[in-house]
Design an enzyme around this catalytic site. Structure first.
Site, short mmCIF file in Angstrom:
data_model
loop_
_atom_site.label_atom_id
_atom_site.label_comp_id
_atom_site.label_asym_id
_atom_site.label_seq_id
_atom_site.Cartn_x
_atom_site.Cartn_y
_atom_site.Cartn_z
N LYS A 40 -13.78 5.26 6.20
CA LYS A 40 -14.22 6.20 5.17
C LYS A 40 -15.73 6.15 4.99
CE LYS A 40 -13.02 5.37 0.84
NZ LYS A 40 -14.19 5.38 -0.05
N HIS A 72 0.85 -1.19 0.00
CA HIS A 72 0.00 0.00 0.00
C HIS A 72 0.89 1.24 0.00
CE1 HIS A 72 -3.24 -2.60 0.22
NE2 HIS A 72 -3.86 -2.18 1.30
#
Length: 931
Positions: A593, A179
């Site tokens: 999120k 990532h």
């Protein structure tokens, strides 16, 4: 100070040694202050030499303004976001920066960024120094250590045998991902390690003054090399680059501490339980995993060739390590049969090997006839070299078990001939590494999104439907996406035959939301030739489909989905083949999120507990995989605290956890740090399993009721003001550098899953990245203040309940402390500067005051719940670290805002883009967070 001054000079080395081992709160910080100050002086020398006196003077002017700004800001009350005086100081600094050329701005940004590099190294060194001082002073073990955990177990009435049984259930698996959150280049990481090694030498007292001066000159040269190096990648890394970078940590810091970890556990075990347990008698409690080269979700650049490359590189890394060890053993294990006698089984084995391995015999026969151990080691080296270069040849080891048998023979020979210490000290470390890493180093997880599998099934079904009805129009051929998926599945089937089958054993389904997502993948894998069920006769664990539940809705549905799956007759044979184990992954980043910090944390806690309850009812042994990011907004925070905050009774002892980007470097930069962090995870796992009193075991129903209420309030607040607010995405894209994220060339993966323009399409990493860079860190706290205020506002009883939860509910304590840590990194005056990039004044007025209002509310409520007057009052080390860094981060933020303004006004140049990327790197290093 003059350039030639010796900054680390010690007039009294006895006093210096006392500082290194001091317990006094002020005295023990002196070495850190000396390191930071001295490194700063050396950096100043480099700036003047490389960029000139003018740049040095501007840097010092900005630094003084920033320090004064921070002094004023720290004096504000909890009700104030900023004041006129602080704004004026920032305005003055911004005015200076506005008059700079891009080249000068780059030098200033580089100066502050390099200071962070050096400060991070000094702090890492100080952590190691304090750990050594703790051991030298024989101080009381901290609650989270292995020894303290074992002592609590003994005090709770757990016997040595029972404790060993508990330990045998532990399996901690850090999984390294690609990532894109590590901003530093490999060459920069290499230079960091060289400077760190020199700093360590300065603590080896006594030390002669010429040696101190030599070390200082070496550090000065390394800082010069840092200054003259590109800190930002000139091209985006490819998957191969990420694979290589992901493997660097093994040779630097992960292979060497494995044996010491078990030696430490055995030593503490023996001290606490008064037994004589050898490290070799301990179960293997550590494994490692990787996604690099296997994670395809949203990254079209990960191909079957990437996966093969990842497996091959990992295999070469560990086999070369074993070869180095064998070479060392050949030099050290020189006992002669003329001195200690012969071990008959070893002689018999060598005789039996002679006709099987004729190529090795010439070198073996050149050794003295009495050195049987060296002869065996020479043969082992020959076979392992063949395993590395030509694994299919008959002289290669067919698997790690054959290599282990020869190591066992060597161990037996030494022990039978009076060489127990040689076996313990020299052979056992290699045997422990072999049981940990095998012939594959780490398991490589495959990952793809459920949508990709579903689309492939639809396209394949269309083709099958045409076969049933030839008169129907010919369907479209499979899409490139489906073709790539089928290629991947066929490749995996082949790779499991080429490499150790255990190297690939999990296939993670991103966005899993139904039983069908699991069954579809099983069908597709078997169609591709993959053996999904385990095949013990081939040492093949199979390939387990692992659902990744990411959204709030999917987390809530996860227990019911898994119950349906585990109750199916057609899935039972797979479970049986895996020993009734099932892995399930929980996504922290996307759920945050989707629903905000509080709701995400609470829903994961509940899903975690409910999944274990369902697993118990279905006879499943559950291994949870925690997809935590590096930042609080992506599930980050202290790992030890998070492990012990797990729901009571909802832990089997086995778990996996993602480690990524800058977090890998902070936790595993050198062997000592790696050993400490791995031991903390083992200790926390043992504590979470045994529940011997470090934290409250039971959860009061009133606490859960309170959290349900607060979660609902936080979710409503977050969805209304952030996720469903049409103003947020344009604000975010204009008031943060998220659109410039790609300039930093951090990773191979695109920042969006698709070309859509919604928050759903934006990945969690750039979402967190943008808010961190703009100094608001919204995902880490938004909605928490509203929830706490609404609940506490109901009355004194509710306020007291929150304080009780803070003391007795580990989950709540962990969440509040993580929010507190993030709030301490927020800077409202700088956030106003970023908001100034928004051209639509009405948009700015609608969003920024709303964000500031919630920030103030959250800060006020966190202080009330924790009983503090200021943030981080009970965490002085972190508070000091932030106070040290903030004055140096602020000018880089102002430079970034100025360059963003120029770029968005139409100024375009490679130089400007590079400097913008350098500010991204510098701010990330200063805040020790990327995304």
């Amino acid at each position: 100070m003059p350039t030639g001054e010796s900054y680390w000079h010690a007039q009294d080395q006895t006093s210096r040694l006392e500082e290194l081992t001091a317990c006094d709160p002020q005295a023990k910080e002196l070495p850190l202050r000396r390191d930071v100050r001295s490194l700063g002086y050396l950096l100043g020398t480099v700036i003047k030499e490389q960029a000139g006196q003018k740049i040095f003077a501007i840097e010092e002017q900005l630094r003084r303004l920033s320090i004064r700004h921070r002094e004023l800001e720290n004096a504000l009350s909890a009700e104030q976001a900023d004041g006129d005086a602080e704004r004026e100081l920032l305005r003055q600094a911004a005015e200076i920066i506005a008059g700079m050329s891009v080249a000068d701005a780059y030098h200033i940004a580089k100066a502050f960024a390099t200071f962070f590099e050096l400060t991070n190294l000094a702090e890492a060194r100080h952590h190691k120094r304090r750990g050594l001082a703790h051991r030298v002073n024989k101080a009381e073990e901290k609650p989270g250590t292995i020894r303290a955990t074992l002592q609590r177990m003994k005090n709770a009435g757990i016997s040595a045998d029972a404790a060993l049984d508990w330990l045998s259930r532990i399996e901690v698996t850090p999984v390294f991902t690609a990532h894109p959150t590590e901003v530093a280049r490999r060459v920069v990481l290499f230079k960091r390690r060289r400077i760190a090694a020199e700093l360590e030498k300065l603590d080896r007292l006594p030390i002669a003054e010429p040696d101190v001066e030599s070390i200082q000159q070496t550090i000065l040269a390394e800082i010069t090399a840092l200054w003259q190096s590109d800190e930002v990648r000139r091209k985006k890394p490819e998957v191969h680059d990420e694979i290589v970078m992901g493997l660097d940590h093994y040779s630097v810091s992960l292979l060497s501490p494995i044996a010491p970890i078990y030696e430490s556990i055995a030593r503490h075990f023996n001290e606490v339980f008064q037994v004589d347990l050898a490290p070799a008698e301990l179960p293997t409690v550590l494994r490692f995993g990787s996604w690099i080269g296997g994670d395809r979700d949203g990254n079209p650049f990960v191909s079957p060739e990437s996966t093969r490359d990842a497996l091959q590189q990992a295999r070469e890394k560990i086999l070369n390590n074993y070869l180095d060890s064998l070479e060392q053993l050949r030099q050290l294990l020189t006992p002669s049969t003329y001195q200690v006698g012969a071990f008959a089984p070893l002689q018999q084995a060598l005789d039996a090997y002679r006709p099987q391995f004729p190529e090795a015999m010439h070198e073996i026969d050149s050794l003295p006839t009495g050195e049987l151990n060296r002869r065996l080691l020479t043969l082992m080296r020959h076979r392992l070299r063949r395993t590395l270069t030509a694994p299919a040849e008959p002289e290669a080891y067919p698997n790690e078990e054959a290599f282990a048998r020869d190591l066992q023979l060597l161990d037996d020979s030494l022990r039978a001939c009076g060489g127990r210490r040689l076996a313990d000290q020299l052979v056992e470390p290699l045997r422990r590494r072999l049981t940990t890493f095998g012939f594959y180093l780490h398991t490589l997880d495959i990952r793809q999104h459920a949508r990709v599998h579903a689309q492939a099934l639809l396209e394949l079904a269309a083709g099958a439907g045409h076969a049933d009805d030839p008169a129907a129009p010919l369907p479209e051929p499979p899409s490139p996406q489906t073709g790539a998926l089928l290629d991947t599945l066929r490749a995996i089937a082949g790779l499991k035959n080429t490499f150790p089958p255990r190297a690939i054993r999990s296939y993670i389904i991103s966005g899993a939301s139904s039983v069908q997502d699991m069954l579809s993948l099983v069908w597709l894998m078997e169609m591709g030739g993959i053996a999904v069920a385990a095949r013990p006769e081939n040492n093949d664990p199979g390939v387990m489909p692992v659902p990744l539940f990411e959204s709030i809705e999917d987390l809530r549905n996860a227990p019911a989905i898994c119950r349906d799956l585990w109750s199916r007759a057609d899935y039972a044979p797979y479970l049986d083949s895996w020993g009734r184990w099932q892995e399930v992954m929980l996504g922290y980043s996307d759920s945050n999120k989707d629903g905000g910090m509080l709701t995400s944390s609470w829903e994961i806690f509940k899903a975690h507990r409910a999944l274990h309850q369902v697993a118990d009812e279905c006879g499943i042994k559950l291994r949870l995989f925690h997809g935590r990011g590096g930042t609080v907004g992506r599930g980050g925070g202290p790992t030890h605290r998070a492990i012990i905050a797990q729901p009571e009774g909802a832990f089997t002892g086995a778990f996996k956890i993602t480690e990524q980007g800058e977090v890998i470097h902070f936790k595993y930069a050198d062997p000592a740090l790696a050993q400490r962090n791995l031991e903390l995870m083992i200790a926390a796992s043992l504590e979470a399993l045994t529940r011997t009193g470090l934290v409250e075991a039971a959860t009061d129903s009133a606490w859960e009721t309170a959290l349900e209420e607060m979660s609902a309030a936080a979710f409503s607040c977050y969805r209304t003001h952030i996720f469903d607010n049409p103003d947020i995405l344009p604000y975010f894209e204009q008031a943060t550098p998220v659109r410039e994220f790609e300039l930093a060339k951090i990773g191979s993966r695109p920042s969006r899953r698709s070309q859509g323009r919604s928050l759903d399409d934006l990945r969690a990493i750039p979402w967190g990245f943008g808010w961190i860079q703009s100094r608001l860190l919204v995902p880490a706290w938004f909605g928490v203040g509203t929830a706490l205020e609404a609940f506490a506002g109901k009355g004194d009883r509710e306020r007291e309940l929150l304080r009780t939860m803070m003391k007795r509910f580990p989950f709540f304590f962990d969440m509040v402390r993580n929010v507190e840590m993030s709030l301490a990194k927020v800077d409202i005056p700088l956030a106003r500067h970023y908001a100034g990039l928004i051209q639509d004044a009405e948009l700015r007025r609608r969003v920024l005051p709303m964000l500031i209002d919630e920030f103030l509310r959250t800060r006020r409520m966190i202080l009330e719940v924790t009983g503090q007057e200021r943030l981080l009052e009970t965490n002085p080390d972190l508070s000091h670290s932030l106070k040290l860094r903030n004055p140096y981060v602020d000018p880089m933020s102002l430079i970034q805002v100025e360059l963003l303004r120029r770029k968005r006004a139409g100024q375009e140049s490679d130089e400007l883009d590079y400097v913008l990327a350098a500010t991204i790197n510098g701010i990330a290093a200063g805040l020790r967070n990327t995304g």
